[in-house]
Design an enzyme around this catalytic site. Structure first.
Site, PDB file in Angstrom:
ATOM      1  N   ASP A 257     -13.821  -1.417   4.927  1.00 38.80           N
ATOM      2  CA  ASP A 257     -14.589  -2.532   5.809  1.00 38.80           C
ATOM      3  C   ASP A 257     -12.936  -3.271   6.137  1.00 38.80           C
ATOM      4  O   ASP A 257     -11.702  -2.199   5.878  1.00 38.80           O
ATOM      5  CB  ASP A 257     -14.704  -3.225   4.880  1.00 38.80           C
ATOM      6  CG  ASP A 257     -15.461  -4.122   4.965  1.00 38.80           C
ATOM      7  OD1 ASP A 257     -15.597  -4.456   7.416  1.00 38.80           O
ATOM      8  OD2 ASP A 257     -16.220  -5.508   5.040  1.00 38.80           O
TER       9      ASP A 257
HETATM   10  C1  BGC Z   1     -17.572  -7.236   7.855  1.00 37.04           C
HETATM   11  C2  BGC Z   1     -18.046  -5.827   8.304  1.00 37.04           C
HETATM   12  C3  BGC Z   1     -17.902  -5.308   9.241  1.00 37.04           C
HETATM   13  C4  BGC Z   1     -16.472  -5.264   9.961  1.00 37.04           C
HETATM   14  C5  BGC Z   1     -16.368  -4.991  11.111  1.00 37.04           C
HETATM   15  C6  BGC Z   1     -15.747  -7.146   8.539  1.00 37.04           C
HETATM   16  O1  BGC Z   1     -14.980  -8.557   8.700  1.00 37.04           O
HETATM   17  O2  BGC Z   1     -17.465  -7.276   5.949  1.00 37.04           O
HETATM   18  O3  BGC Z   1     -19.280  -6.107   7.876  1.00 37.04           O
HETATM   19  O4  BGC Z   1     -18.329  -4.601   9.838  1.00 37.04           O
HETATM   20  O5  BGC Z   1     -15.143  -6.805   9.788  1.00 37.04           O
HETATM   21  O6  BGC Z   1     -16.182  -5.685  11.688  1.00 37.04           O
END
Ligand code: BGC
Length: 725
Positions: A257
């Site tokens: 993530d």
């Molecule tokens: C979130 C994810 C997301 C990623 C990319 C993160 O802050 O937890 O769910 O896919 O950002 O945008």
């Protein structure tokens, strides 16, 4: 390209190039002029790091991505194309209801159609991968991201996770299931907090939906931000290698993530970014999203012998294989931009968005007020959501709010309410600031304005035969980083409700939210209550269809709506206790209960009313083969309108080696019944469905007694016993 060719290519690539495939950066790194002097320099990236980074996140658009791809490939030593990934969560330009609302449809089929439509739009805009589905099981309504989940049940979540993956893949968009594992269980419902889950809870409740996504063909998995039982998911070898790859057989790409590798230092399991890179890569993370740890430290970690080069080869090859499976080496960008205009918000997508919003709305209460089908009546439409286009949820990053059909627009267009009156009633919030991605909204307090708005609404409601209030939490009060300690409708809106209700007893409330709210006050005072979550682009149209009776509500709660926040987490499939509370029991005190609030949620899992009534025959159960059963019930629409019912199968394991939930959803079917029509719905029960996690952590079924129930919601008592031998 054939796999041997791909291996040959890997063999020709330098260590830096291979590491590049393991680095993901945002679009701004690749736009002309921004390289290296801008954000990259600050993060310690070299120009080469950016030139070799293998994938991009967060941007879309056929023209833009083609430009970036072309320039990138020309500069890349082997002309290897980029992968473009983004969060396409509940639609792309056409925004569908948020995932929690999708869960409320109890129709994985509809969810699959929606994700296929989202994929059609996203791939036209040049995207290859979506960071969806979010298969996290959620029980705590304080957590803002319950909005992105399909709810509190592992079986329901698994059906939806698989359906979403299948829909995306049908139109060429690869899926990335997230956030593995247990991100939906942060302690106290507070975002990014640690999760503490027993092995049994993890395996029985949390793992199944991720696994269902993997089985459905999900090509990527994203580990969760949080620590799980003391270990950050991003550096958990047991989770990412033993469970995910070993037990679940996942052979695709594991992507961190956002900055999660960097956050290993925040968890204090890595002393610095270099150690973070080492731990994450050895645990099984193939791509580092935006922490710079891989870009800056992996080469040295390999050269110093801390990380074997084979691990780099393995990760880089997985990324190359994904690119190849998408045909990127042959067709690195969309052929034209025309496809975008042909599919964005096209007729079929809008229609589907209307249907999904209709089917996701849950009628929580109706004392005969709805539908408002008599056009000669005067109806006052009031509330901050009446004119608000912001009903698409916190993750719809590619939408345009001008596309939303608001409730007031839909009422005006529909012709159902020729005598409609409109009033804003109040602002969404007072004295508050809410944040989204790159957004910030500030609400002040103006006593005079407040009173004027209230008065106007009161006057209108007093004149009308019925009033409909459009209330709820602000769209940005749910989503990532939006945990709430109080989960009610904002105070100013509750005041509006009281004032309107005082002048018109025929008041219905339509509630917008990204989570289950504490609805005690409106539930007690309103004649009808309809939960619509965040219904997306076509929400207004769907709501007008439902209010007017053009469509009948058929949503069922995928997550319990608590009586009050003090019950949270509250969920139907809770574990049995030695001192259960029984409504008519003889023990008044020493049982598992609260002394000031009920145990039961205000509205339970699976619950939802219709404009008609359904009756169920007593359940019939027969053994069709040794240890295999068929459970059936005949469902009849006893009312005056055709509507959909969600027939639900629950099973209770009467005694087992590990403690069991009081009951568990094991099947459901959504059916349409004309007035007076009956249909027999059957579910087969096999031992496989009854496997439990035993004391040794193994999944197996145990002989003994079970009760199966078929009925309208999780409280049904329409059951019969059977035995596994
Ligand atoms: C979130 C994810 C997301 C990623 C990319 C993160 O802050 O937890 O769910 O896919 O950002 O945008």
């Amino acid at each position: 390209m054939r796999e041997e060719k791909l291996l040959e290519l890997l063999g020709e690539m330098s260590l830096e190039e291979k590491i590049g495939q393991m680095v993901q950066l945002t679009g701004d790194f690749f736009e002309a002029g921004s390289v290296i002097t801008g954000p990259a320099a600050k993060l310690g990236l070299s120009e080469e790091n950016v030139r070799l980074a293998g994938s991009v996140l967060g941007i879309a658009g056929a023209k833009r991505l083609k430009r970036i791809q072309k320039a990138y490939m020309e500069r890349h030593p082997h002309g290897i194309p980029l992968l473009f990934m983004a969060d396409v969560i509940n639609g792309f330009r056409t925004v569908f209801p948020v995932p929690l609302a999708m869960g409320a449809t109890f129709s994985p089929k509809l969810a699959k159609e929606a994700s296929a439509a989202a994929a059609r739009e996203a791939t036209a805009a040049g995207l290859h991968v979506t960071f969806s589905p979010m298969a996290d099981l959620v029980r705590d309504a304080r957590w803002g991201r319950v909005m992105e989940s399909t709810g509190e049940d592992p079986y329901l979540n698994g059906r939806f996770a698989a359906a979403l993956v299948e829909g995306y893949r049908e139109n060429g968009l690869s899926a990335c299931v997230k956030h593995f594992a247990g991100y939906g269980a942060p302690v106290a419902g507070r975002e990014y907090n640690h999760a503490e889950l027993s092995m049994q809870t993890l395996r029985e409740f949390h793992f199944p939906a991720y696994e269902a996504a993997v089985r459905a063909g999900c090509e990527l998995v994203m580990p969760a931000f949080n620590t799980l039982n003391g270990v950050p998911c991003t550096s958990d070898h047991w989770l990412l290698s033993d469970v995910l790859k070993g037990e679940m057989g996942f052979d695709g790409v594991v992507i961190s993530d956002w900055n999660a590798v960097g956050e290993l230092t925040g968890h204090r399991t890595a002393k610095d970014l270099r150690q973070a890179a080492e731990e994450a890569v050895l645990a099984g993370v193939d791509i580092d999203m935006m922490s710079m740890a891989y870009a800056v430290y992996l080469k040295d970690l390999v050269l110093s012998g801390r990380v074997p080069e084979e691990r780099i080869d393995q990760a880089a090859f997985k990324v190359l294989r994904l690119k190849n499976s998408k045909g990127l080496f042959e067709h690195p960008w969309p052929d034209s931009e025309e496809k975008e205009s042909a599919v964005f918000l096209c007729g079929p997508h809008r229609k589907l968005a209307v249907r999904m919003a209709e089917e996701s709305a849950v009628l929580l209460k109706n004392d005969g007020l709805l539908p408002l089908s008599n056009p000669s009546k005067t109806v006052a439409f009031i509330g901050p959501y009446l004119d608000s286009p912001d009903t698409y949820g916190a993750w719809a990053v590619f939408q345009d709010r001008n596309d939303t059909v608001t409730v007031s627009q839909a009422v005006r267009q529909s012709g159902h309410f020729p005598n409609a009156l409109f009033a804003k009633g109040c602002d969404m919030l007072e004295n508050a600031t809410v944040y989204g991605f790159g957004k910030r909204e500030v609400f002040g307090f103006d006593e005079k304005r407040r009173e004027t708005l209230f008065r106007e609404a009161e006057e209108m409601a007093a004149k009308a035969d019925a009033a409909v209030l459009f209330l709820g939490e602000h769209m940005l009060q749910s989503g990532e980083a939006a945990s709430r300690g109080e989960i009610g409708i904002p105070d100013v809106q509750l005041e509006l409700f009281s004032r309107v209700r005082a002048v018109n007893k025929n008041t219905a409330v339509v509630v917008f939210s990204g989570r289950p709210l504490d609805l005690r006050q409106v539930s007690a005072g309103a004649k009808a209550l309809l939960a619509v979550f965040m219904p997306g682009t076509m929400g207004g149209t769907a709501i007008v269809h439902l209010l007017s009776g053009e469509a009948a509500p058929s949503g069922r709660l995928p997550m319990s709506f608590p009586y009050s926040v003090g019950q949270v987490p509250v969920f139907y499939n809770e574990t049995s206790t030695g001192r259960p509370y029984e409504k008519n029991g003889t023990e008044p005190k020493f049982v598992s209960k609260y002394i000031d609030i009920p145990n039961e949620p205000l509205y339970p899992f699976g619950y939802g009313l219709s404009y008609t009534e359904f009756s169920y025959s007593p359940m019939r159960l027969k053994e069709t083969a040794p240890n295999e059963f068929l459970a059936e019930a005949t469902v009849t629409n006893t009312g005056a309108v055709g509507a959909k019912e969600v027939v639900q199968l629950y099973i209770r394991d009467e005694a087992a080696s590990t403690t069991r939930p009081v009951r568990e959803l094991k099947g459901f079917e959504k059916i349409w019944l004309e007035p007076g029509e009956s249909r027999t719905v059957g579910f087969s029960i096999t031992p496989d469905m009854l496997r439990i996690c035993d004391r040794d952590g193994q999944f197996r079924w145990e002989p003994g007694a079970f009760t199966a129930y078929i009925g309208h919601d999780s409280r049904t008592e329409n059951g019969a016993e059977f035995c596994l031998r």
